[in-house]
Design an enzyme around this catalytic site. Sequence first.
Site, short mmCIF file in Angstrom:
data_model
loop_
_atom_site.label_atom_id
_atom_site.label_comp_id
_atom_site.label_asym_id
_atom_site.label_seq_id
_atom_site.Cartn_x
_atom_site.Cartn_y
_atom_site.Cartn_z
N HIS A 140 10.14 -15.51 49.71
CA HIS A 140 10.90 -14.97 48.58
C HIS A 140 11.95 -16.00 48.18
O HIS A 140 12.42 -16.78 49.02
CB HIS A 140 11.56 -13.66 49.04
CG HIS A 140 12.23 -12.86 47.97
ND1 HIS A 140 13.47 -13.20 47.47
CD2 HIS A 140 11.86 -11.73 47.33
CE1 HIS A 140 13.82 -12.30 46.56
NE2 HIS A 140 12.86 -11.40 46.44
N ASP A 168 13.20 -13.40 58.02
CA ASP A 168 13.47 -12.48 56.92
C ASP A 168 12.60 -11.25 57.18
O ASP A 168 11.38 -11.27 57.00
CB ASP A 168 13.11 -13.14 55.59
CG ASP A 168 13.23 -12.20 54.40
OD1 ASP A 168 13.49 -11.00 54.61
OD2 ASP A 168 13.02 -12.66 53.26
#
Length: 405
Positions: free
Chosen positions: A122, A199
């Site tokens: 991302h 993440d």
Amino acid sequence: MIDVKNIRNDFPILSKKVYGHPLVYLDNAATTQKPRYVSEKVKDFYINSNSNIHRGVHYLSEKASMAYEDARVTVKNFINAASLREIIFTAGTTAAINLLADSLGRSFIKENDEIIITEMEHHSNIEPWRVLCSRNNASLKVIPFDDQGKLLIEKIPSMINDKTKLIALCHVSNVLGVINPVKEIIQTAHRAGVPVLLDAAQSVPHLPVDVHDLGCDFLVFSGHKMYAETGIGILYGKEKYLDMLPPAQTGGGMIDYLDFTGSTYADLPLKFEAGTPNYAGAVSLAAAIDYLHNIGVESIARYEQDLICYAVDRLNEEENIIIYGNTFPHCGSVSFNFEGVHPYDAAAIMDKMGIAIRSGTHCAQPVMAHFGVKGTMRLSVALYNTREEIDLLIEGTRKAKSLLL
């Protein structure tokens, strides 16, 4: 097996109609809906306990402070951290990564050092590291993935050297839904003495996540993707690293002593929580974790895994549909396109049928570049979704194809 019918009753918004159709909400990777349990906990907090925390000895301040610190205990236990000192409240995943990048950049990342990320990250796990490397004259290396969405982890050992200071990667891809072999990657990194950031924004809502078992050095996630409010998230960090790192922000709440010539900082975790934190958000996060525990995190994982497999099978039955990262293990999300159709056009038609999916680049433009597309459609499931909703999605894809192809 979880009782989905009763669970859906916990989410009032799911009874809403959109353009005269029942809402089919399949945009959970962007944000989940909130159960009454969480909303009522937050409402009760504001009605009965609201006050700035860690600031006063009066009743309300102490009560609010206790709720905030109790939430920290809940998070610690949820991810099996070793200490409360390792749990930092942030505004979300993006804020947590930026906090860490800024702190590392001040003291740890020097000229010619290297940071390794993956091609499937991302933007929030790319741009902070890219900016840091640019600012500090360091280098960014990228682990590629193949057309099935599998990271080419065999390349990692040759990418690591004595200049490597961090590996930062997603546990689960927000676009492809692929579960990366993070435990193996962490072990490879640790053999070279390199810390690892995970993440976990797309894994914590769907899978049991144990930082002790995984061995990661840092982990970040957001509350709003796991049934809590927006504006609250977590940075987990091993105490040995958080102790040595400087705070990214300074101000109220993180000072031990200050005069006009210098200052000393509060102990962990407050050293990294300058200013008034989102204490009501912390309450909502704790409530969301309690809600997940009451249902059973492993039961949720099994149910959602079955749902994702069903969605992939149904999509594979359709003509002119391309699935990206069609590989397992897999959870949370499936990205797909119709050949020759822009994803925005198809998603707009399905919206008129009450079907909420995401379309675009999903803040992952390098993934789009890998596949040579401008964007994809993405369905993403939560514990309240059903096979019947997947069937309605398939009806929507057929309607869109009939109009656009």
